[in-house]
Motif scaffolding. Structure first.
Motif, mmCIF file in Angstrom:
data_model
loop_
_atom_site.group_PDB
_atom_site.id
_atom_site.type_symbol
_atom_site.label_atom_id
_atom_site.label_comp_id
_atom_site.label_asym_id
_atom_site.label_seq_id
_atom_site.Cartn_x
_atom_site.Cartn_y
_atom_site.Cartn_z
ATOM 1 N N ILE A 114 0.836 -1.206 0.000
ATOM 2 C CA ILE A 114 0.000 0.000 0.000
ATOM 3 C C ILE A 114 0.869 1.253 0.000
ATOM 4 C CG2 ILE A 114 -1.545 1.361 1.478
ATOM 5 C CD1 ILE A 114 -3.037 -1.252 2.050
ATOM 6 N N VAL A 115 1.942 1.252 0.782
ATOM 7 C CA VAL A 115 2.862 2.393 0.792
ATOM 8 C C VAL A 115 3.422 2.632 -0.608
ATOM 9 C CG1 VAL A 115 5.115 3.214 1.606
ATOM 10 C CG2 VAL A 115 3.487 2.228 3.229
ATOM 11 N N PHE A 150 0.323 11.362 5.682
ATOM 12 C CA PHE A 150 0.683 10.154 4.939
ATOM 13 C C PHE A 150 0.317 8.904 5.736
ATOM 14 C CE2 PHE A 150 4.024 7.120 3.299
ATOM 15 C CZ PHE A 150 3.455 6.969 2.040
ATOM 16 N N ILE A 151 0.585 8.899 7.037
ATOM 17 C CA ILE A 151 0.216 7.766 7.892
ATOM 18 C C ILE A 151 -1.287 7.541 7.847
ATOM 19 C CG2 ILE A 151 0.040 6.985 10.296
ATOM 20 C CD1 ILE A 151 2.762 8.238 10.803
ATOM 21 N N ASP A 152 -2.063 8.625 7.903
ATOM 22 C CA ASP A 152 -3.523 8.510 7.851
ATOM 23 C C ASP A 152 -3.972 7.867 6.540
ATOM 24 O OD1 ASP A 152 -3.783 9.638 10.342
ATOM 25 O OD2 ASP A 152 -4.235 11.653 9.590
ATOM 26 N N LYS A 153 -3.341 8.253 5.430
ATOM 27 C CA LYS A 153 -3.695 7.690 4.116
ATOM 28 C C LYS A 153 -3.395 6.190 4.071
ATOM 29 C CE LYS A 153 -3.088 11.840 1.272
ATOM 30 N NZ LYS A 153 -2.299 12.465 0.164
ATOM 31 N N LYS A 226 4.376 4.645 13.161
ATOM 32 C CA LYS A 226 5.483 5.618 13.164
ATOM 33 C C LYS A 226 6.224 5.574 11.844
ATOM 34 C CE LYS A 226 8.766 4.621 16.004
ATOM 35 N NZ LYS A 226 9.507 4.407 17.269
ATOM 36 N N VAL A 227 6.684 6.733 11.407
ATOM 37 C CA VAL A 227 7.526 6.855 10.211
ATOM 38 C C VAL A 227 8.728 7.702 10.582
ATOM 39 C CG1 VAL A 227 7.704 7.759 7.871
ATOM 40 C CG2 VAL A 227 5.573 6.680 8.619
ATOM 41 N N LYS A 228 9.936 7.184 10.317
ATOM 42 C CA LYS A 228 11.129 7.977 10.614
ATOM 43 C C LYS A 228 12.269 7.588 9.693
ATOM 44 C CE LYS A 228 13.410 5.172 14.172
ATOM 45 N NZ LYS A 228 13.997 5.204 15.544
ATOM 46 N N ARG A 229 13.233 8.503 9.558
ATOM 47 C CA ARG A 229 14.425 8.251 8.768
ATOM 48 C C ARG A 229 15.422 7.455 9.595
ATOM 49 N NH1 ARG A 229 15.126 8.171 3.374
ATOM 50 N NH2 ARG A 229 13.751 9.688 2.437
ATOM 51 N N LYS A 235 11.897 4.246 7.612
ATOM 52 C CA LYS A 235 11.450 3.124 8.419
ATOM 53 C C LYS A 235 10.003 3.352 8.846
ATOM 54 C CE LYS A 235 12.460 0.741 12.796
ATOM 55 N NZ LYS A 235 13.380 0.697 13.982
ATOM 56 N N ILE A 236 9.119 2.452 8.438
ATOM 57 C CA ILE A 236 7.699 2.562 8.769
ATOM 58 C C ILE A 236 7.326 1.405 9.694
ATOM 59 C CG2 ILE A 236 5.352 2.655 7.909
ATOM 60 C CD1 ILE A 236 6.334 3.895 5.382
ATOM 61 N N SER A 237 6.959 1.728 10.921
ATOM 62 C CA SER A 237 6.616 0.715 11.922
ATOM 63 C C SER A 237 5.114 0.464 11.911
ATOM 64 C CB SER A 237 7.048 1.184 13.314
ATOM 65 O OG SER A 237 8.430 1.439 13.347
ATOM 66 N N TYR A 238 4.729 -0.758 12.269
ATOM 67 C CA TYR A 238 3.310 -1.110 12.301
ATOM 68 C C TYR A 238 3.033 -2.106 13.413
ATOM 69 C CZ TYR A 238 4.631 -5.529 10.041
ATOM 70 O OH TYR A 238 5.195 -6.753 9.750
ATOM 71 N N LYS A 239 1.780 -2.177 13.808
ATOM 72 C CA LYS A 239 1.324 -3.188 14.749
ATOM 73 C C LYS A 239 0.118 -3.897 14.150
ATOM 74 C CE LYS A 239 -1.523 0.042 17.443
ATOM 75 N NZ LYS A 239 -1.782 0.611 18.804
#
Length: 241
Positions: A114-115, A150-153, A226-229, A235-239
């Motif tokens: 999806i990203v 972007f996270i919301d999308k 979370k999204v971070k460099r 790096k995109i974290s998910y649960k």
């Protein structure tokens, strides 16, 4: 002969029979190699299966499984019984652990496809599907300006996919077939060797040797947190549940 990977055929197969090839040890400890295995060896960002091997009526705990030069090593305390070449043994994978790993890996595939569909500048290069914090790393310069938007999308698209309950399929195809279905196929794949790919409904297929769910219906939720460099990558974290 290399170990036959039975788990390739069915994530939901938790027991099987196999034969001892040999017993050895390395820096991790004692292990046995079988002619075939239903145990998934750690790799591809996914933890190994655990469980037991029954030999001569004795249950031998298997605490770690690895893949080395085509052979699967099953580590554990093997001292309570003498394992002989050709001896038939019974394999029992810890079902709860297997399914948790399959959920984590499938959730990661769903999130990163999806990203990539939302931002063509991002390409997934690494996944980490362990219980202490799942994430996927992407290469490329993102086109979005606001991270929270972007996270919301992403989370909206994930929810839509989960509501559809799309199927998840693993199959063997050639790199040429993969290139036809997915324009971003890496150009360094072996030219003739069939690849095991995983596809979620109409999202692009991805080379992957992990265990996966049959349907997104088995996931209650997947949420990007979370999204971070990190070291030049995103790096995109998910649960998930």
């Amino acid at each position: 002969m290399p170990t036959v990977l039975v788990y390739f055929e069915d994530t939901y197969k938790f027991t099987d029979k196999a034969h001892i090839e040999y017993v050895a040890n390395d820096e991790r400890g004692y292990y046995c190699v079988l002619d075939s295995t239903v145990f998934y060896p750690q790799g591809g960002g996914q933890p190994s299966d655990i469980g037991t091997i029954e030999a001569k009526g004795v249950q031998l705990p298997i605490t770690f499984v690895s893949f080395v030069d085509g052979y699967v090593r099953h580590y554990g305390d093997l001292s309570s019984v003498s394992l002989e070449k050709g001896e038939e043994v019974s394999l029992y994978v810890d079902e709860a652990r297997r399914m948790q790993n399959a959920k984590a890996h499938t959730a990661g595939h769903l999130m990163y496809t999806i990203v990539e569909s939302l931002d063509k500048n991002l390409v997934a290069v690494k996944g980490y599907h362990f219980p202490d914090g799942c994430y996927v790393e992407f290469q490329g310069i993102p086109s979005f300006e606001n991270t929270e938007t972007f996270i919301d999308k992403i989370n909206i698209k994930i929810s839509e996919a989960l509501n559809k309950g799309s199927s998840v399929e693993a199959s063997l195809i050639t790199p040429e077939e993969l290139a036809v279905r997915w324009s971003n196929t890496p150009n360094n794949l072996p030219p003739e060797k069939p690849l095991r790919v995983v596809a979620i409904n109409n999202l692009h297929p991805t080379p992957c040797g992990g265990t996966h769910l049959k349907s997104l219906n088995e996931l209650k939720s997947v949420v990007v947190t979370k999204v971070k460099r990190q070291k030049g990558n995103l790096k995109i974290s998910y649960k998930f549940e």
